[in-house]
Design a protein around this motif. Structure first.
Motif, mmCIF file in Angstrom:
data_model
loop_
_atom_site.group_PDB
_atom_site.id
_atom_site.type_symbol
_atom_site.label_atom_id
_atom_site.label_comp_id
_atom_site.label_asym_id
_atom_site.label_seq_id
_atom_site.Cartn_x
_atom_site.Cartn_y
_atom_site.Cartn_z
ATOM 1 N N GLY A 141 0.808 -1.210 0.000
ATOM 2 C CA GLY A 141 0.000 0.000 0.000
ATOM 3 C C GLY A 141 0.843 1.262 0.000
ATOM 4 O O GLY A 141 0.538 2.227 -0.710
ATOM 5 N N GLY A 142 1.924 1.253 0.783
ATOM 6 C CA GLY A 142 2.805 2.411 0.832
ATOM 7 C C GLY A 142 3.505 2.657 -0.491
ATOM 8 O O GLY A 142 3.641 3.806 -0.936
ATOM 9 N N GLN A 143 3.966 1.577 -1.139
ATOM 10 C CA GLN A 143 4.615 1.716 -2.444
ATOM 11 C C GLN A 143 3.643 2.267 -3.480
ATOM 12 O O GLN A 143 3.991 3.140 -4.276
ATOM 13 N N ALA A 144 2.406 1.754 -3.459
ATOM 14 C CA ALA A 144 1.410 2.203 -4.430
ATOM 15 C C ALA A 144 1.136 3.699 -4.278
ATOM 16 O O ALA A 144 1.009 4.422 -5.284
ATOM 17 N N GLN A 145 1.056 4.186 -3.042
ATOM 18 C CA GLN A 145 0.809 5.607 -2.842
ATOM 19 C C GLN A 145 2.021 6.449 -3.228
ATOM 20 O O GLN A 145 1.878 7.571 -3.706
ATOM 21 N N ARG A 146 3.226 5.907 -3.046
ATOM 22 C CA ARG A 146 4.413 6.634 -3.500
ATOM 23 C C ARG A 146 4.451 6.717 -5.027
ATOM 24 O O ARG A 146 4.882 7.726 -5.593
ATOM 25 N N VAL A 147 3.982 5.676 -5.689
ATOM 26 C CA VAL A 147 3.862 5.733 -7.151
ATOM 27 C C VAL A 147 2.842 6.801 -7.543
ATOM 28 O O VAL A 147 3.046 7.549 -8.499
ATOM 29 N N ALA A 148 1.737 6.886 -6.788
ATOM 30 C CA ALA A 148 0.737 7.923 -7.053
ATOM 31 C C ALA A 148 1.335 9.318 -6.884
ATOM 32 O O ALA A 148 1.008 10.241 -7.638
ATOM 33 N N VAL A 149 2.223 9.466 -5.898
ATOM 34 C CA VAL A 149 2.927 10.738 -5.721
ATOM 35 C C VAL A 149 3.803 11.029 -6.941
ATOM 36 O O VAL A 149 3.808 12.144 -7.469
ATOM 37 N N ALA A 150 4.535 10.007 -7.397
ATOM 38 C CA ALA A 150 5.392 10.178 -8.580
ATOM 39 C C ALA A 150 4.565 10.559 -9.798
ATOM 40 O O ALA A 150 4.955 11.438 -10.575
ATOM 41 N N ARG A 151 3.413 9.912 -9.963
ATOM 42 C CA ARG A 151 2.553 10.233 -11.100
ATOM 43 C C ARG A 151 2.073 11.679 -11.031
ATOM 44 O O ARG A 151 2.001 12.379 -12.045
ATOM 45 N N ALA A 152 1.763 12.150 -9.825
ATOM 46 C CA ALA A 152 1.316 13.535 -9.656
ATOM 47 C C ALA A 152 2.433 14.527 -9.955
ATOM 48 O O ALA A 152 2.187 15.619 -10.469
ATOM 49 N N LEU A 153 3.664 14.153 -9.644
ATOM 50 C CA LEU A 153 4.802 15.047 -9.826
ATOM 51 C C LEU A 153 5.339 15.064 -11.255
ATOM 52 O O LEU A 153 5.935 16.051 -11.680
ATOM 53 N N ALA A 154 5.117 13.980 -11.994
ATOM 54 C CA ALA A 154 5.803 13.780 -13.267
ATOM 55 C C ALA A 154 5.550 14.900 -14.267
ATOM 56 O O ALA A 154 6.449 15.291 -15.014
ATOM 57 N N SER A 155 4.337 15.421 -14.294
ATOM 58 C CA SER A 155 4.012 16.456 -15.277
ATOM 59 C C SER A 155 4.404 17.860 -14.809
ATOM 60 O O SER A 155 4.088 18.844 -15.481
ATOM 61 N N ARG A 156 5.095 17.931 -13.661
ATOM 62 C CA ARG A 156 5.494 19.221 -13.089
ATOM 63 C C ARG A 156 4.296 20.183 -13.025
ATOM 64 O O ARG A 156 4.317 21.271 -13.604
ATOM 65 N N PRO A 157 3.234 19.776 -12.327
ATOM 66 C CA PRO A 157 2.051 20.638 -12.243
ATOM 67 C C PRO A 157 2.360 21.871 -11.404
ATOM 68 O O PRO A 157 3.363 21.936 -10.699
#
Length: 221
Positions: A141-157
């Motif tokens: 669960g922790g890894q999945a949420q860290r991936v979600a963080v990475a996905r949110a950051l990737a586009s440099r919003p």
């Protein structure tokens, strides 16, 4: 003064279910500037998610107005200018970790080669490059949420809206996830608004807004 990313003026939201009307948000006024770090706290059902969804253009207010002076129109917000992190598992099961992270870039018309390069760089930033080729079902669960963080950051919003991102995690894992998120924002001018019921998480933010029964308190515009 920097241009406001989000400007909410007397926004209200009423949901109609059959003959029943539910008041989710009452005349909220607030704004978000570049670099803001805001915790939105309150019990379940207090209107936190509703306000985040309105800020991100996922929903429209029943009354009042919401604008994005520094971002453009509602139609242009996602996936490049505003990113979301949700409480529940939001990774696409058929895609690997790196494919999940690069998906918003591809949807935002970034070239395939650049999208993959950016996704891998972002995974490295959150120290997950070693699981880039795993599927979501193989993650904790922790890894999945860290991936979600990475996905949110990737586009440099310019703005990240996080809706109870640690709600399904135990306390140590939640704190680690937040360490990763705040460390990843270091040196960037990305604004962050986090809806949370975890006081320990809220106290790590620069500003705290309270919500009770759809009423927003503590927001300064």
């Amino acid at each position: 003064m920097p241009e406001l990313l989000v400007d909410v003026q007397n926004a209200g939201k009423i949901y109609t279910r059959g003959e029943v009307q539910e008041i989710a948000l009452v005349s909220a006024t607030c704004s978000v500037k570049p670099g803001d770090q805001i915790a939105l706290v309150g019990p379940s059902g207090s209107g936190k998610s509703t306000l985040l969804h309105l800020m991100g253009g996922l929903d429209q207010p029943t009354s009042g107005t919401i604008s994005w002076p520094g971002l453009g129109t509602c139609e242009t917000l996602r996936p490049r200018k505003i990113s979301f992190i949700f409480q529940m598992q939001s990774l696409l099961p058929p895609l690997t970790v790196v494919e999940n992270v690069e998906l918003p870039l591809l949807l935002g018309h970034v070239g395939v080669t650049k999208a993959r390069k950016t996704a891998l760089e972002t995974l490295n930033r959150v120290r997950l490059n070693n699981i880039a080729n795993k599927l979501p079902e193989e993650l904790s669960g922790g890894q999945a949420q860290r991936v979600a963080v990475a996905r949110a950051l990737a586009s440099r919003p310019q703005l990240i809206l996080a809706d109870e991102p640690t709600g399904q995690l135990d306390h140590p894992t939640a704190q680690h996830l937040f360490d990763v998120l705040l460390d990843s924002l270091e040196g960037l001018d990305i604004a962050l608004v986090v809806a949370t019921h975890d006081q320990a998480i809220a106290e790590r933010m620069k500003t705290i807004w309270q919500m009770h029964h759809g009423v927003l308190e503590g927001a300064v515009c």
